[in-house]
Design a protein around this motif. Sequence first.
Motif, PDB file in Angstrom:
ATOM      1  N   PHE A 191     -45.014   6.544 -20.324  1.00 54.66           N
ATOM      2  CA  PHE A 191     -44.533   6.662 -18.947  1.00 54.66           C
ATOM      3  C   PHE A 191     -45.686   6.793 -17.954  1.00 54.66           C
ATOM      4  CE2 PHE A 191     -40.755   7.624 -21.362  1.00 54.66           C
ATOM      5  CZ  PHE A 191     -39.787   6.904 -20.656  1.00 54.66           C
ATOM      6  N   VAL A 192     -46.865   7.165 -18.426  1.00 51.52           N
ATOM      7  CA  VAL A 192     -48.056   7.028 -17.584  1.00 51.52           C
ATOM      8  C   VAL A 192     -48.284   5.554 -17.284  1.00 51.52           C
ATOM      9  CG1 VAL A 192     -50.566   7.252 -17.545  1.00 51.52           C
ATOM     10  CG2 VAL A 192     -49.168   9.170 -18.303  1.00 51.52           C
ATOM     11  N   GLY A 193     -48.119   4.720 -18.319  1.00 48.58           N
ATOM     12  CA  GLY A 193     -48.227   3.287 -18.099  1.00 48.58           C
ATOM     13  C   GLY A 193     -47.173   2.759 -17.153  1.00 48.58           C
ATOM     14  N   VAL A 194     -45.945   3.264 -17.285  1.00 44.37           N
ATOM     15  CA  VAL A 194     -44.876   2.866 -16.363  1.00 44.37           C
ATOM     16  C   VAL A 194     -45.246   3.252 -14.932  1.00 44.37           C
ATOM     17  CG1 VAL A 194     -42.474   3.308 -15.699  1.00 44.37           C
ATOM     18  CG2 VAL A 194     -43.061   2.964 -18.103  1.00 44.37           C
ATOM     19  N   GLY A 195     -45.745   4.482 -14.753  1.00 41.64           N
ATOM     20  CA  GLY A 195     -46.151   4.922 -13.421  1.00 41.64           C
ATOM     21  C   GLY A 195     -47.322   4.122 -12.880  1.00 41.64           C
ATOM     22  N   ALA A 196     -48.243   3.725 -13.776  1.00 41.45           N
ATOM     23  CA  ALA A 196     -49.391   2.927 -13.336  1.00 41.45           C
ATOM     24  C   ALA A 196     -48.944   1.560 -12.837  1.00 41.45           C
ATOM     25  CB  ALA A 196     -50.389   2.774 -14.490  1.00 41.45           C
ATOM     26  N   VAL A 197     -48.031   0.921 -13.569  1.00 39.39           N
ATOM     27  CA  VAL A 197     -47.517  -0.379 -13.130  1.00 39.39           C
ATOM     28  C   VAL A 197     -46.732  -0.232 -11.827  1.00 39.39           C
ATOM     29  CG1 VAL A 197     -45.944  -2.270 -13.709  1.00 39.39           C
ATOM     30  CG2 VAL A 197     -47.472  -1.330 -15.459  1.00 39.39           C
ATOM     31  N   ALA A 198     -45.875   0.805 -11.747  1.00 37.44           N
ATOM     32  CA  ALA A 198     -45.104   1.031 -10.523  1.00 37.44           C
ATOM     33  C   ALA A 198     -46.020   1.275  -9.328  1.00 37.44           C
ATOM     34  CB  ALA A 198     -44.151   2.204 -10.711  1.00 37.44           C
ATOM     35  N   SER A 199     -47.159   1.934  -9.563  1.00 37.43           N
ATOM     36  CA  SER A 199     -48.106   2.204  -8.473  1.00 37.43           C
ATOM     37  C   SER A 199     -48.766   0.930  -7.968  1.00 37.43           C
ATOM     38  CB  SER A 199     -49.182   3.186  -8.949  1.00 37.43           C
ATOM     39  OG  SER A 199     -48.614   4.436  -9.286  1.00 37.43           O
ATOM     40  N   GLN A 200     -48.871  -0.074  -8.828  1.00 40.53           N
ATOM     41  CA  GLN A 200     -49.426  -1.347  -8.379  1.00 40.53           C
ATOM     42  C   GLN A 200     -48.375  -2.211  -7.688  1.00 40.53           C
ATOM     43  OE1 GLN A 200     -52.632  -1.195  -8.765  1.00 40.53           O
ATOM     44  NE2 GLN A 200     -52.322   0.610 -10.072  1.00 40.53           N
ATOM     45  N   LEU A 201     -47.130  -2.106  -8.129  1.00 42.96           N
ATOM     46  CA  LEU A 201     -46.078  -2.930  -7.546  1.00 42.96           C
ATOM     47  C   LEU A 201     -45.624  -2.400  -6.191  1.00 42.96           C
ATOM     48  CD1 LEU A 201     -43.840  -3.545 -10.692  1.00 42.96           C
ATOM     49  CD2 LEU A 201     -45.541  -5.083  -9.705  1.00 42.96           C
ATOM     50  N   ALA A 202     -45.493  -1.078  -6.083  1.00 42.81           N
ATOM     51  CA  ALA A 202     -44.917  -0.485  -4.879  1.00 42.81           C
ATOM     52  C   ALA A 202     -45.985  -0.281  -3.811  1.00 42.81           C
ATOM     53  CB  ALA A 202     -44.267   0.853  -5.214  1.00 42.81           C
ATOM     54  N   PRO A 203     -45.643  -0.473  -2.542  1.00 39.14           N
ATOM     55  CA  PRO A 203     -46.605  -0.248  -1.461  1.00 39.14           C
ATOM     56  C   PRO A 203     -46.720   1.207  -1.036  1.00 39.14           C
ATOM     57  CG  PRO A 203     -44.561  -1.107  -0.559  1.00 39.14           C
ATOM     58  CD  PRO A 203     -44.390  -1.072  -2.046  1.00 39.14           C
ATOM     59  N   THR A 204     -45.817   2.087  -1.517  1.00 37.87           N
ATOM     60  CA  THR A 204     -45.849   3.500  -1.137  1.00 37.87           C
ATOM     61  C   THR A 204     -45.612   4.373  -2.361  1.00 37.87           C
ATOM     62  OG1 THR A 204     -43.472   3.619  -0.654  1.00 37.87           O
ATOM     63  CG2 THR A 204     -44.927   2.965   1.150  1.00 37.87           C
ATOM     64  N   ARG A 205     -46.029   5.627  -2.249  1.00 34.09           N
ATOM     65  CA  ARG A 205     -45.828   6.583  -3.336  1.00 34.09           C
ATOM     66  C   ARG A 205     -44.349   6.770  -3.632  1.00 34.09           C
ATOM     67  NH1 ARG A 205     -44.333  11.845  -3.133  1.00 34.09           N
ATOM     68  NH2 ARG A 205     -44.929  13.186  -4.892  1.00 34.09           N
ATOM     69  N   ARG A 206     -43.556   6.866  -2.587  1.00 34.34           N
ATOM     70  CA  ARG A 206     -42.137   7.129  -2.800  1.00 34.34           C
ATOM     71  C   ARG A 206     -41.461   5.974  -3.536  1.00 34.34           C
ATOM     72  NH1 ARG A 206     -37.879   9.319   1.731  1.00 34.34           N
ATOM     73  NH2 ARG A 206     -36.161   9.723   0.290  1.00 34.34           N
ATOM     74  N   MET A 207     -41.794   4.743  -3.159  1.00 33.95           N
ATOM     75  CA  MET A 207     -41.198   3.605  -3.844  1.00 33.95           C
ATOM     76  C   MET A 207     -41.662   3.531  -5.293  1.00 33.95           C
ATOM     77  SD  MET A 207     -41.212  -0.456  -2.840  1.00 33.95           S
ATOM     78  CE  MET A 207     -40.477  -0.122  -1.231  1.00 33.95           C
ATOM     79  N   ALA A 208     -42.916   3.915  -5.542  1.00 32.80           N
ATOM     80  CA  ALA A 208     -43.418   3.926  -6.913  1.00 32.80           C
ATOM     81  C   ALA A 208     -42.641   4.935  -7.764  1.00 32.80           C
ATOM     82  CB  ALA A 208     -44.907   4.263  -6.923  1.00 32.80           C
ATOM     83  N   LEU A 209     -42.367   6.116  -7.204  1.00 34.01           N
ATOM     84  CA  LEU A 209     -41.577   7.104  -7.927  1.00 34.01           C
ATOM     85  C   LEU A 209     -40.157   6.613  -8.160  1.00 34.01           C
ATOM     86  CD1 LEU A 209     -42.745  10.444  -6.263  1.00 34.01           C
ATOM     87  CD2 LEU A 209     -43.208   9.673  -8.595  1.00 34.01           C
ATOM     88  N   GLU A 210     -39.589   5.915  -7.203  1.00 31.64           N
ATOM     89  CA  GLU A 210     -38.233   5.402  -7.372  1.00 31.64           C
ATOM     90  C   GLU A 210     -38.179   4.332  -8.457  1.00 31.64           C
ATOM     91  OE1 GLU A 210     -37.240   4.115  -3.463  1.00 31.64           O
ATOM     92  OE2 GLU A 210     -36.672   6.127  -2.755  1.00 31.64           O
ATOM     93  N   LEU A 211     -39.178   3.428  -8.466  1.00 36.81           N
ATOM     94  CA  LEU A 211     -39.213   2.409  -9.510  1.00 36.81           C
ATOM     95  C   LEU A 211     -39.402   3.038 -10.888  1.00 36.81           C
ATOM     96  CD1 LEU A 211     -41.430  -0.363  -7.838  1.00 36.81           C
ATOM     97  CD2 LEU A 211     -38.982  -0.469  -8.303  1.00 36.81           C
ATOM     98  N   GLY A 212     -40.358   3.948 -10.982  1.00 42.19           N
ATOM     99  CA  GLY A 212     -40.572   4.625 -12.258  1.00 42.19           C
ATOM    100  C   GLY A 212     -39.385   5.466 -12.677  1.00 42.19           C
ATOM    101  N   GLY A 213     -38.753   6.148 -11.698  1.00 40.17           N
ATOM    102  CA  GLY A 213     -37.572   6.949 -12.012  1.00 40.17           C
ATOM    103  C   GLY A 213     -36.430   6.101 -12.526  1.00 40.17           C
ATOM    104  N   ALA A 214     -36.290   4.885 -11.997  1.00 38.29           N
ATOM    105  CA  ALA A 214     -35.249   3.988 -12.492  1.00 38.29           C
ATOM    106  C   ALA A 214     -35.495   3.625 -13.953  1.00 38.29           C
ATOM    107  CB  ALA A 214     -35.198   2.728 -11.630  1.00 38.29           C
ATOM    108  N   PHE A 215     -36.764   3.436 -14.319  1.00 34.40           N
ATOM    109  CA  PHE A 215     -37.084   3.131 -15.717  1.00 34.40           C
ATOM    110  C   PHE A 215     -36.807   4.334 -16.612  1.00 34.40           C
ATOM    111  CE2 PHE A 215     -39.741   2.650 -19.432  1.00 34.40           C
ATOM    112  CZ  PHE A 215     -39.545   1.315 -19.776  1.00 34.40           C
ATOM    113  N   VAL A 216     -37.134   5.545 -16.140  1.00 38.20           N
ATOM    114  CA  VAL A 216     -36.818   6.750 -16.912  1.00 38.20           C
ATOM    115  C   VAL A 216     -35.313   6.862 -17.133  1.00 38.20           C
ATOM    116  CG1 VAL A 216     -36.881   9.273 -16.902  1.00 38.20           C
ATOM    117  CG2 VAL A 216     -38.876   7.983 -16.136  1.00 38.20           C
TER     118      VAL A 216
END
Length: 549
Positions: A191-216
């Motif tokens: 899930f560190v890897g999931v967060g790393a990918v989400a951090s590259q895809l999303a333009p903001t921290r909040r969107m990155a957390l939402e994308l990663g949270g959806a995967f969780v």
Amino acid sequence: MSAVSPSVSAPSTPSATGGVGLGPARALARRAFRDARVRTVAFAYLFAVITYIQPVSYRHTYPTVADRLAFAHSFAGNKAIRLFYGEPFDLLTVGGYSAWRVGGTLAIFAAVWGLMAAVRAMRTEEDTGRMELVLAGIVSRRTAYLAGLVAIAAGIVILWLAEFLGSVLAGLPAGPSAYLALATASAMPVFVGVGAVASQLAPTRRMALELGGAFVALALVLRVIADTSSAGWLRYLTPLGWVEELRPFTGARPAVLLLPIAATVLLLAGAAWIARGRDIGTGVLPARDSSEPRLGLLSSSLAQALRGERASLLVWLGGVGAFAFILGVVAKSVSAAGISKSLQQQIEKLGSGSILTPSGYLAFVFIFFVLAVSLFGCAQIGAARHEEAEQRLETLLAMPVGRRRWLGGRLVLAAGGAVAVALAAGLFAWAGATSAGVSISLARMLEAGANCLPVGLLFLGIAALAYAVVPRASAGLAYGLVTVAFLWQLFGSLLGAPTWLVDVTPFAHVGLVPTQSFRVVAAIVMVAIGAVCALVALAVFRRRDLLGA
């Protein structure tokens, strides 16, 4: 006389491959680890406590083989229990029980920690502008990326050690305890890897957390389906299922570790590859400010807050509603479960009464929705703090909008959202139970949902006060108080703490509807305290300076 020039050490220079010496990388890793120390210590405490309590409680509650056989027969096919902890492989031994309860619970916390750690180390650093300053020097993007991963790896080791020590102190053998901690920790790098990918895809921290949270959430849903149906093969499609298949204390399968290792390498390599092709401060996905202008919900500060939070509110409603529906469906399976008297006594200590009936089971699990509503309030205050940290609030207050009006609007929105989330929990739990053939009143389930509000509004007021007084630390204080209060409610009674000490937590004053009556006096007191905290927050916020990130 010859002049002697002082020796001056040359600064580190980037290598041909774009890296730098170990000095800058080590400094970045230390700083990243130090920035995350509060979260790491809090999770380490959680891992150690849960790991210690489970085997100790099991020995005390089921001292004989007969007691353990009765317990195993009770839960062997109980979908309502497997929904939370996964499939049990051996409930006759302390180690097998601990692997089931500890592994099933902490794997979810491990996933959350891994996602938050990655987003904090990557996307948050860019959002605040710190990464741009770091990269303006001699540090390459690859070095900064690897330094962040090193800091996260140190956190993983600490959490592994906390779980290992909790098991050993509880009397479990060291070797299998280390393997159990490894099984739980194996979910973190994935899930560190999931967060790393989400951090590259999303333009903001909040969107990155939402994308990663959806995967969780997807990983959890797959695990739940695998554990409550005949589709056990689905466990191999989710990192949470891999934790189960490692089988600590019940016939270890170390070969399964190849799955999280491969997934971690692919995700981290993919994130590094994406990072090389984008600019700092941007994401692969387009930012919202690049879309066509829309003037809807801009008539007031409250409407503007609703516009910004509607996506988050829909996620909360959908997630809570789906989980409540599943709990309602499986509630029927507990009606014939021969739960032992000793376990029944342990559960009754929490104030939920018997869980041998569907209504009793729903009353017991609704304490988790009380927690969800409380966390929702903290998340809304966190969103307000994020708006201030990004300096959007400064622009808004330059218009004819008063500070108290703005914060008051955020509190009204948070309270209204809490009402919606709480009632959604009651409504969808009733719908799930009804679809499974359980006869239960809609009015009582809506009352169970409304029963989540007093504690939620109390913590909303406390979070608002923390935001007004110590804005930078407000998120940690709010989430920390909710977590400590909830864990004390779960484990304080089981540890035999005095009643007056257990009653310190607000969760202890919630009458678990529908098997208990709604505690009107306690609800009024909690709402009143929350309202007073909110009023003080409005007064303090009016006078303090705005603070950036």
